[in-house]
Write a protein that holds these residues in place. Sequence first.
Motif, short mmCIF file in Angstrom:
data_model
loop_
_atom_site.label_atom_id
_atom_site.label_comp_id
_atom_site.label_asym_id
_atom_site.label_seq_id
_atom_site.Cartn_x
_atom_site.Cartn_y
_atom_site.Cartn_z
N GLY A 220 -20.15 64.70 -65.41
CA GLY A 220 -19.01 65.23 -64.68
C GLY A 220 -18.06 66.09 -65.50
O GLY A 220 -17.03 66.53 -64.99
N PHE A 221 -18.39 66.36 -66.77
CA PHE A 221 -17.47 67.14 -67.60
C PHE A 221 -17.42 68.59 -67.12
O PHE A 221 -18.45 69.21 -66.85
N GLY A 222 -16.23 69.12 -67.01
CA GLY A 222 -16.05 70.54 -66.71
C GLY A 222 -16.19 70.89 -65.24
O GLY A 222 -16.07 72.05 -64.88
N ALA A 223 -16.45 69.91 -64.38
CA ALA A 223 -16.64 70.23 -62.97
C ALA A 223 -15.33 70.27 -62.21
O ALA A 223 -15.25 70.86 -61.14
N GLY C 97 -27.85 68.70 -60.35
CA GLY C 97 -26.87 69.72 -60.01
C GLY C 97 -26.42 70.53 -61.21
O GLY C 97 -25.34 71.10 -61.22
N LEU C 98 -27.25 70.59 -62.24
CA LEU C 98 -26.84 71.28 -63.46
C LEU C 98 -27.35 72.70 -63.53
O LEU C 98 -26.99 73.44 -64.44
N LEU C 99 -28.21 73.09 -62.62
CA LEU C 99 -28.73 74.45 -62.66
C LEU C 99 -27.82 75.34 -61.83
O LEU C 99 -27.54 75.06 -60.68
N ASP C 100 -27.38 76.40 -62.45
CA ASP C 100 -26.40 77.26 -61.82
C ASP C 100 -27.00 78.64 -61.61
O ASP C 100 -27.20 79.38 -62.57
N ARG C 155 -23.82 71.81 -55.29
CA ARG C 155 -22.59 71.58 -54.57
C ARG C 155 -22.35 70.07 -54.42
O ARG C 155 -21.21 69.60 -54.49
N ALA C 156 -23.43 69.32 -54.25
CA ALA C 156 -23.29 67.87 -54.14
C ALA C 156 -22.63 67.31 -55.38
O ALA C 156 -21.79 66.41 -55.31
N ARG C 157 -22.96 67.89 -56.53
CA ARG C 157 -22.40 67.38 -57.78
C ARG C 157 -20.90 67.64 -57.85
O ARG C 157 -20.11 66.74 -58.13
N THR C 158 -20.48 68.88 -57.59
CA THR C 158 -19.05 69.18 -57.71
C THR C 158 -18.25 68.40 -56.68
O THR C 158 -17.17 67.91 -56.98
N ARG C 167 -22.83 61.22 -57.70
CA ARG C 167 -23.95 61.03 -56.81
C ARG C 167 -25.23 60.84 -57.63
O ARG C 167 -26.11 60.09 -57.27
N THR C 168 -25.31 61.56 -58.76
CA THR C 168 -26.51 61.47 -59.59
C THR C 168 -26.13 61.09 -61.01
O THR C 168 -25.07 61.43 -61.49
N GLY C 169 -27.05 60.41 -61.67
CA GLY C 169 -26.88 60.10 -63.08
C GLY C 169 -28.13 60.52 -63.81
O GLY C 169 -29.24 60.30 -63.31
N LEU C 170 -27.97 61.13 -64.98
CA LEU C 170 -29.13 61.67 -65.71
C LEU C 170 -29.17 61.08 -67.11
O LEU C 170 -28.18 61.11 -67.83
N LEU C 171 -30.32 60.54 -67.47
CA LEU C 171 -30.52 60.01 -68.82
C LEU C 171 -31.58 60.87 -69.49
O LEU C 171 -32.66 61.08 -68.95
N LEU C 172 -31.26 61.39 -70.69
CA LEU C 172 -32.17 62.34 -71.34
C LEU C 172 -32.99 61.66 -72.42
O LEU C 172 -32.79 60.49 -72.75
N GLN C 173 -33.90 62.44 -73.00
CA GLN C 173 -34.88 61.89 -73.92
C GLN C 173 -34.27 61.52 -75.28
O GLN C 173 -34.52 60.45 -75.80
N ASP C 174 -33.49 62.44 -75.85
CA ASP C 174 -33.08 62.27 -77.24
C ASP C 174 -31.83 61.40 -77.34
O ASP C 174 -30.75 61.79 -76.92
N PRO C 175 -31.96 60.19 -77.87
CA PRO C 175 -30.81 59.29 -77.88
C PRO C 175 -29.65 59.84 -78.71
O PRO C 175 -28.49 59.62 -78.37
N THR C 176 -29.94 60.54 -79.79
CA THR C 176 -28.85 60.98 -80.66
C THR C 176 -28.15 62.20 -80.12
O THR C 176 -27.09 62.55 -80.59
N ALA C 177 -28.74 62.87 -79.13
CA ALA C 177 -28.13 64.11 -78.66
C ALA C 177 -27.25 63.90 -77.44
O ALA C 177 -26.70 64.85 -76.92
N GLN C 178 -27.14 62.67 -76.95
CA GLN C 178 -26.32 62.50 -75.75
C GLN C 178 -25.18 61.51 -75.91
O GLN C 178 -24.60 61.07 -74.93
N THR C 179 -24.85 61.17 -77.15
CA THR C 179 -23.65 60.39 -77.38
C THR C 179 -22.49 61.35 -77.50
O THR C 179 -22.52 62.25 -78.34
N VAL C 180 -21.49 61.19 -76.66
CA VAL C 180 -20.42 62.19 -76.63
C VAL C 180 -19.29 61.83 -77.59
O VAL C 180 -18.79 62.68 -78.31
N LEU C 181 -18.90 60.58 -77.61
CA LEU C 181 -17.72 60.21 -78.40
C LEU C 181 -18.09 59.21 -79.48
O LEU C 181 -19.21 58.69 -79.52
N SER C 182 -17.15 58.94 -80.36
CA SER C 182 -17.53 58.19 -81.56
C SER C 182 -17.30 56.69 -81.44
O SER C 182 -17.64 55.97 -82.36
#
Lengths: 268, 283, 572
Positions: A220-223, C97-100, C155-158, C167-182
């Motif tokens: 949801g970031f930036g939306a 909903g990430l493709l624009d 549009r569903a996402r926004t 509405r949707t949740g996405l989990l990606l392959q690379d564990p180290t690339a999707q941690t946002v905060l420390s």
Amino acid sequence: MRGDPLRFGPGIDPAAPLARANPAAKLAVSLVLSVALLLTVDVVTAGTALVLEIAALPWCGLSPGALARRAWVLPAGAVPAAWAAAFLGTDSGATLLVLGPLTLTEGSAQAGAAVALRILAVGLPGVVLLSTTDPTALADSLAQNLHLPHRFVLAGLAGLSMFGILAEEGQTLRLARRARGLGGGGPLSRLRSLFGVVFALLVVSLRRATVLATAMEARGFGASPHRTWARPSPFTRSDTAFCLGGLALALLATAAGTATGSWHMVLS
Amino acid sequence: MPPHEQDTRTTGSDETPIEPGGGRNGLSLGLPWGLAPGHAATIAAGILLGIAVRAVGLPDTWELFGTSGDVLTTPVALLIALGTISVTGAVTARSPWRVVDLVVAAVIGVAGGLFLWGIATSWNALTTPLSFYPPASAGLAGLWLVPGVLGGLILRRPGAALFCELMAAVLEAVLGNQWGFSTVYYGVVEGLGAEFVLALLLYRGFGLLPAMLSGAGAGVSLALLDLAIWYPTFSASYRTAYIGLAILSGAVIAGVGSWALTRALARVGVLAPLASGAAAERV
Amino acid sequence: MTAPDGAAPDGAAPDGAAPDGAACDSAACDSAACDGAACGGPSRGVRIRAEGWGWRHNGRLAWAVRGLDLTVPAGRCVLLLGPSGSGKSTLLSGLAGLLDPGNHSAPGHEPQGNPAQGSTAQGSTAQGSTARGSTAQGNGEQEGELLVDGVPARRARTAAVAGHRARTGLLLQDPTAQTVLSRCGDDVAFGLENHAVPREEIWPRVTAALNRVAFPYGREHATSHLSGGERQRLALAGVLVLRPGLLLLDEPTAMLDPQGADLLREEVGAVLRDGDITCVIVEHRVDRWRDLADDVVVLGPSGGVQTTGPVEEVFSRAGRRLREQGVWIPDPGLVPVPVPAPEPERAPEPLLLVRDLQVGRPRERPVLSGVELEICSGTALCLLGPNGSGKSTLALALAGLSAPLGGQIEATPALTRGLRRTAPHRWRPLDLLTRIGTVFQNPLHQFVATSVAEEPAVGLRLLGVNGEEIEQRVGRLLTRLRLDHLSRAHPYTLSGGEQRRLSVATALATRPSVLVLDEPTFGQDARTWKELVELFGELLGAGHALVVATHDLPLVRALDAVGRVRTRTLGP
């Protein structure tokens, strides 16, 4: 590779009176002090400020060891700069020492001392206050107290949390060059290999950035321009007092400089 | 993969994926770089005002920091003209920051911060051999400017150069260097220098020449700040040499270097989600 | 290493998973089963519908997906399969909903600023700098429609973000690339903040979500200290805390060790059991997920749906063809069995002797100590053990890349071949080339050239081999590894499997006596996997020594079938 330099190392107490101040207050104090000191090059102002800063150190939450680890760069930068100003700067007053083309005069010696003290006095608050500031708290404060655009602040914070991983990747890349037989020759081939590492690191980080952006967007970031903050960033009365203290320090040092007539505006 | 021969070597004629601005309103007047007529008029007005100020001259009765107004005529005229152009450039660059732009910018900032910190720790070793001639250290100044110029070229967004350079400088300061908090000022000033040039080109030029100009712009701002803060005792000839070397270094190291790096990154395909990658050839 | 389970690599059943008795079918176990705080009334599952959907990424000539027609009813769990390059990940991004598409297509471009109820008009330009303007430049080009509950996915996402829930949740392959905060808690809270959930609601939900994935640490724990499996569970918590109606998993366990993967699977299984949630899983290793999935959808190599139907039916009908396309089919009859290689002509002789070795980061406590090993020609040494047990660190030391903290690694005269020093980490890089080769876990780390053909030639050039022979050797190697048609491509632009094969080729080009491989089969499809095993068999037959740090037990068994193997299991 040493551990993540963004984490508090040993000897740092983030709960010390000045260390737990709001990051915005720390920023304000660093700003005021550095402006006051960068305006002038003179021994008295810089010296007074440095003495007062050192007097405030016990409340900053850094043990002597941690301070030495963080602040060793200051003398390392101050000494060569002082040397350059003393021997290569404009000469004035009585000549004290002549070494071939290098001359040390009363005026240039004083300039050298002023330059060195100034580097120390400007650098110390930054080093001390930054080393006790948690990046997450800084970001919270930048967005909530200073109202900087939150998307930029949070993207910056997310980028910072990749720092440790990037440092590790850089190390792996160096080992991988060795495995490929590179980096063994003279300085030139080492330099080439270093360029290769930097480029590869950039590629790997940009890929990670793209994936991280996807993960953040999926959450949801930036939306939406509206968001809430899980961590409050209160700016309390003691933060105000801290800011005023910093201002007082800057004014005191400047007053000492002007009173003794040694205050000397840089830009004229 | 074939080399990108059609990649832009010259100034402003770079093909960004932004379609002509007139097209949106159905009023395509064929203005260059997709400028809307209103924006073109603003720019023209700014330039005319600058010329007018230069022609009339500022009154010498007016003083600023002990400098009389007539000396300031040319700088003020330039400021008006260039300022209008760059602000219009920032406003008309119709490319909002997407999340991927933000995060990539942040990561360029972080990688840049690591790089700057490395330079900072070896700065004394790098410049000591140059101390025979004090202004010579400006020849390496371009190293400090790489993150900003690179960010501007890769992201092609208003503010990207400033954000990347500032982020890198903040990280450099956090990791600890001999310049402390003043590093942050450098980040702002260098970033603005690089940003200003890209804005002057209305965020439409990202080829070799714009890159060099951007590096040179950052070099000027860095040199001025350096002279003001750290080398106030330099003689006039030293000052000139310092500024000249910083410009050269900025244009070559930061400008050419970042341009080459951006091209290499585009060839590898990592820029595909970004504006600079979208402008590259399809594969 | 802090994995809660034992060290045995062939995974004793992890605890912490919901006991089977508590499982109930999804219909009976609606919101009543969950107390308000823990999952706060699970979302209704989401319907998915694609109609002639296609997507082309910026900078690409080929469409990632094209002509896709697909319907997934609410509450189903779908396993999405297909050869690499068939657009599985693109479909997941689209559903999230990430493709624009920007202004390329999409007749109704959505306002970014205030996506609330229907104020579609021209309001999009007045939203301040953060969301100014329409997205003039998207990230690709779209055709057809991709609908989530009847609404275009983007549009569903926004709309969902504006409505404070996902509405949707996405989990990606690379564990180290999707941690946002420390910090762990902050990372889970990140999504809630973005959805503008009030602060007083945030922390109870974060705590509940961490408990739900059986996360072993508190909110203040630093994310940089997590293992891959823990990071992945944290990311899952960050997704679940938003109570999505559609869970999208993009190869979530491809980069985890077996324990981490099993734990994650258990957590996902529990989520599917107690919530009415739709789920789409992309995964090569089908065996881990087949019990959870209701249906299988197989994408064709050239876009569109190739096959679809209930799991077991599809596998029995199209299993063989899927296997040829690289899908891991668990059926024993279909497991790829490589041909045994011929016995090596010469008896094994020791090449590296390891005595009382300590390895780890410089100036830190060693991760492993007292290691005694003998590495012999024509023999594979498999290093097993969970993440963090020091496999990779040991492999790097054996490869002569990092200095041991204590003890010694000594090369025998059969390996030093005239070098004065016996410790490999003291050799010049050039001396390593013909003696010890290394294949890194991430192939990108070891590429140094700008084309596939140039990459294996680098080492040969350094050794001064003449140009003609370089060309011959590289040509043979690339043909053997099916890379010859890519010889002019840049190594970074290859697919995962191609990169892996090229990284092996770079190490093999200089014919090192010892080949050290770190997780060589990580995330590979079944076809590449089989080729690697066959290649390793050949190398053993030719007298090379292999050191393989791996989680992949089938790989160890397959190697055992093709050559002489010794294993060494490392404790955490």
